[in-house]
Design a protein around this motif. Structure first.
Motif, mmCIF file in Angstrom:
data_model
loop_
_atom_site.group_PDB
_atom_site.id
_atom_site.type_symbol
_atom_site.label_atom_id
_atom_site.label_comp_id
_atom_site.label_asym_id
_atom_site.label_seq_id
_atom_site.Cartn_x
_atom_site.Cartn_y
_atom_site.Cartn_z
ATOM 1 N N VAL A 7 63.020 -42.028 -33.851
ATOM 2 C CA VAL A 7 62.795 -42.861 -32.672
ATOM 3 C C VAL A 7 61.733 -42.236 -31.780
ATOM 4 C CG1 VAL A 7 63.871 -43.924 -30.645
ATOM 5 C CG2 VAL A 7 65.133 -43.801 -32.796
ATOM 6 N N GLU A 8 61.744 -40.929 -31.645
ATOM 7 C CA GLU A 8 60.701 -40.258 -30.857
ATOM 8 C C GLU A 8 59.336 -40.443 -31.516
ATOM 9 O OE1 GLU A 8 58.807 -38.682 -27.934
ATOM 10 O OE2 GLU A 8 60.996 -38.801 -27.803
ATOM 11 N N ALA A 9 59.305 -40.373 -32.843
ATOM 12 C CA ALA A 9 58.044 -40.585 -33.550
ATOM 13 C C ALA A 9 57.564 -42.027 -33.390
ATOM 14 C CB ALA A 9 58.203 -40.243 -35.032
ATOM 15 N N LEU A 10 58.472 -42.985 -33.421
ATOM 16 C CA LEU A 10 58.097 -44.381 -33.168
ATOM 17 C C LEU A 10 57.554 -44.546 -31.757
ATOM 18 C CD1 LEU A 10 61.003 -46.396 -34.835
ATOM 19 C CD2 LEU A 10 58.604 -46.386 -35.538
ATOM 20 N N ALA A 11 58.188 -43.876 -30.793
ATOM 21 C CA ALA A 11 57.702 -43.943 -29.413
ATOM 22 C C ALA A 11 56.287 -43.391 -29.314
ATOM 23 C CB ALA A 11 58.649 -43.175 -28.489
ATOM 24 N N ARG A 74 71.903 -49.300 -37.783
ATOM 25 C CA ARG A 74 71.910 -48.661 -39.094
ATOM 26 C C ARG A 74 70.759 -49.126 -39.983
ATOM 27 N NH1 ARG A 74 77.385 -48.177 -42.465
ATOM 28 N NH2 ARG A 74 77.735 -46.752 -40.720
ATOM 29 N N ALA A 75 70.454 -50.408 -39.967
ATOM 30 C CA ALA A 75 69.515 -50.948 -40.953
ATOM 31 C C ALA A 75 68.299 -51.604 -40.324
ATOM 32 C CB ALA A 75 70.234 -51.955 -41.857
ATOM 33 N N GLY A 76 68.079 -51.387 -39.034
ATOM 34 C CA GLY A 76 66.924 -51.974 -38.388
ATOM 35 C C GLY A 76 65.680 -51.110 -38.539
ATOM 36 N N TRP A 77 64.510 -51.738 -38.394
ATOM 37 C CA TRP A 77 63.271 -50.971 -38.439
ATOM 38 C C TRP A 77 62.177 -51.724 -37.703
ATOM 39 C CZ3 TRP A 77 62.781 -46.183 -38.623
ATOM 40 C CH2 TRP A 77 61.552 -45.557 -38.870
ATOM 41 N N LEU A 78 61.155 -50.975 -37.296
ATOM 42 C CA LEU A 78 59.996 -51.528 -36.617
ATOM 43 C C LEU A 78 58.809 -51.455 -37.570
ATOM 44 C CD1 LEU A 78 58.905 -50.860 -32.979
ATOM 45 C CD2 LEU A 78 57.228 -50.608 -34.827
ATOM 46 N N LEU A 218 60.790 -33.468 -35.879
ATOM 47 C CA LEU A 218 59.741 -34.045 -35.038
ATOM 48 C C LEU A 218 58.356 -33.588 -35.493
ATOM 49 C CD1 LEU A 218 61.152 -33.841 -31.402
ATOM 50 C CD2 LEU A 218 60.510 -35.897 -32.649
ATOM 51 N N THR A 219 58.241 -32.329 -35.848
ATOM 52 C CA THR A 219 56.960 -31.803 -36.320
ATOM 53 C C THR A 219 56.527 -32.497 -37.603
ATOM 54 O OG1 THR A 219 57.399 -29.645 -35.311
ATOM 55 C CG2 THR A 219 55.737 -29.716 -37.047
ATOM 56 N N ARG A 220 57.477 -32.701 -38.530
ATOM 57 C CA ARG A 220 57.147 -33.388 -39.782
ATOM 58 C C ARG A 220 56.695 -34.827 -39.531
ATOM 59 N NH1 ARG A 220 61.886 -30.672 -41.483
ATOM 60 N NH2 ARG A 220 63.121 -32.558 -41.122
ATOM 61 N N ALA A 221 57.297 -35.463 -38.527
ATOM 62 C CA ALA A 221 56.994 -36.872 -38.252
ATOM 63 C C ALA A 221 55.733 -37.065 -37.419
ATOM 64 C CB ALA A 221 58.180 -37.516 -37.525
ATOM 65 N N GLU A 222 55.244 -35.989 -36.831
ATOM 66 C CA GLU A 222 54.109 -36.100 -35.920
ATOM 67 C C GLU A 222 52.893 -36.702 -36.617
ATOM 68 O OE1 GLU A 222 51.496 -33.255 -32.886
ATOM 69 O OE2 GLU A 222 53.130 -32.418 -34.077
ATOM 70 N N ALA A 226 54.390 -45.694 -38.570
ATOM 71 C CA ALA A 226 55.782 -46.150 -38.569
ATOM 72 C C ALA A 226 56.307 -46.379 -39.974
ATOM 73 C CB ALA A 226 55.907 -47.429 -37.737
ATOM 74 N N LYS A 227 55.462 -46.910 -40.862
ATOM 75 C CA LYS A 227 55.899 -47.243 -42.216
ATOM 76 C C LYS A 227 56.235 -46.013 -43.052
ATOM 77 C CE LYS A 227 51.137 -47.504 -43.985
ATOM 78 N NZ LYS A 227 51.236 -46.396 -44.931
ATOM 79 N N ASP A 228 55.763 -44.835 -42.647
ATOM 80 C CA ASP A 228 55.978 -43.618 -43.440
ATOM 81 C C ASP A 228 57.138 -42.765 -42.948
ATOM 82 O OD1 ASP A 228 53.733 -44.202 -45.055
ATOM 83 O OD2 ASP A 228 52.398 -43.328 -43.551
ATOM 84 N N LEU A 229 57.743 -43.124 -41.839
ATOM 85 C CA LEU A 229 58.759 -42.259 -41.242
ATOM 86 C C LEU A 229 60.030 -42.184 -42.080
ATOM 87 C CD1 LEU A 229 58.332 -43.211 -37.485
ATOM 88 C CD2 LEU A 229 57.825 -40.999 -38.548
ATOM 89 N N LYS A 230 60.452 -43.304 -42.653
ATOM 90 C CA LYS A 230 61.675 -43.294 -43.451
ATOM 91 C C LYS A 230 61.552 -42.354 -44.643
ATOM 92 C CE LYS A 230 63.587 -47.902 -42.547
ATOM 93 N NZ LYS A 230 63.988 -49.180 -43.186
ATOM 94 N N ASP A 231 60.443 -42.457 -45.368
ATOM 95 C CA ASP A 231 60.266 -41.604 -46.540
ATOM 96 C C ASP A 231 60.192 -40.137 -46.150
ATOM 97 O OD1 ASP A 231 60.308 -43.744 -48.263
ATOM 98 O OD2 ASP A 231 58.125 -43.940 -48.373
ATOM 99 N N SER A 232 59.568 -39.844 -45.015
ATOM 100 C CA SER A 232 59.488 -38.469 -44.551
ATOM 101 C C SER A 232 60.881 -37.911 -44.267
ATOM 102 C CB SER A 232 58.624 -38.400 -43.290
ATOM 103 O OG SER A 232 58.645 -37.097 -42.740
ATOM 104 N N LYS A 233 61.713 -38.722 -43.634
ATOM 105 C CA LYS A 233 63.070 -38.287 -43.332
ATOM 106 C C LYS A 233 63.853 -38.030 -44.614
ATOM 107 C CE LYS A 233 67.354 -39.764 -41.046
ATOM 108 N NZ LYS A 233 68.016 -40.822 -40.260
#
Length: 287
Positions: A7-11, A74-78, A218-222, A226-233
């Motif tokens: 969420v911080e990365a999306l922000a 749980r299953a929402g995304w931007l 947070l560092t990994r997500a920096e 938005a489309k890549d955050l799920k895979d990174s996690k």
């Protein structure tokens, strides 16, 4: 489920993409996603996005003092697009719940997979009007989250299981199922350890692990889109979501405890002294 780092990365992503742009209009494809009616969602039209922030797992777009607040559940995304279709979506059109258009043609879709619709959108003049925000506990990346504050939180929880305490948004804001699994694995603590049973060294270690795990995420997500955050996690998880795989620390198998609508993962060698915890679907928990 998106948690504090995502969420911080999306922000951060939206600060770069949306701040300074004017909201052209908002299309609602699933009326049940709206949890407020005053001000109406149409009030956002013509307002400028002046800031984007995070409250726990809530995403907050400040539009000239009117806040569009999103909880992805749980299953929402931007899903961001530099060129959204100008055609209004049909109500109930697949996973799409809401679409926000900006004045340059860009914007984002809020989508939700599955049948359990928990994605929530609020329009408010004051963020504390949103009950979920008003009740949030301490942010684990704030200066307020000290070892003493964590000690007080765990003491207040008494013998409640530590996994549940870490996930309780009214206690610590932003940690969910995934990062609580990762934190407890790194801290070498059983997910069912009584919260108030940690000694001083364990408490200090847990505090350090919480801050380190979230900061590293947070560092990994920096800088990620938005489309890549799920895979990174997913790729960064050591035990969460890795049932049956090898623990990267000790080589034991990663095990799972399942509940009615969720599950947790852990390593018996690293966290429970080799004891295998019983699956809640089948028998009583072994303590």
């Amino acid at each position: 489920m998106p948690e504090l780092p995502e969420v911080e990365a999306l922000a951060a992503f939206l600060r770069e993409k949306a701040v300074g742009r004017v909201v052209a209009r908002v299309d609602v494809a699933a009326i049940n996603v709206l949890k407020t009616f005053d001000p109406p969602v149409t009030a956002l039209g013509g307002l400028t996005v002046t800031g984007v922030s995070r409250h726990g797992k809530f995403l907050d777009l400040d539009c000239d003092g009117v806040h569009l607040i999103i909880h992805l559940a749980r299953a929402g995304w931007l899903r961001w697009s530099d060129a959204l279709s100008p055609k209004p979506p049909k109500p109930g059109s697949g996973p799409l719940a809401l679409r926000l258009h900006l004045d340059d043609g860009s914007g984002f879709d809020l989508t939700e997979a599955g049948t359990r619709k928990r994605l929530a959108v609020y329009v408010a003049r004051d963020v504390d009007e949103v009950p979920g925000i008003a009740r949030l506990g301490v942010d684990p990346l704030s200066d307020e989250f000290t070892v003493d504050r964590l000690r007080a939180v765990l003491d207040d929880a008494k013998r409640a299981q530590i996994k549940g305490v870490l996930r309780d948004q009214a206690v610590i804001a932003g940690i969910g199922n995934a990062y609580s699994d990762e934190v407890l694995h790194a801290a070498k603590l059983s997910p069912f350890r009584p919260a108030n049973s940690l000694d001083d060294d364990e408490l200090t270690g847990l505090h350090a692990v919480i801050v380190d795990e979230l900061t590293s995420a947070l560092t990994r997500a920096e800088g990620l889109a938005a489309k890549d955050l799920k895979d990174s996690k997913r790729s960064s998880m050591r035990v969460h979501g890795r049932t049956g795989e090898t623990c990267p620390v000790c080589g034991d198998v990663v095990r799972e405890v399942s509940f009615a609508d969720s599950s947790l993962q852990y390593c018996a060698t690293c966290q429970t002294g080799g004891k295998v915890l019983a699956d809640r679907r089948l028998s009583k928990l072994l303590k």
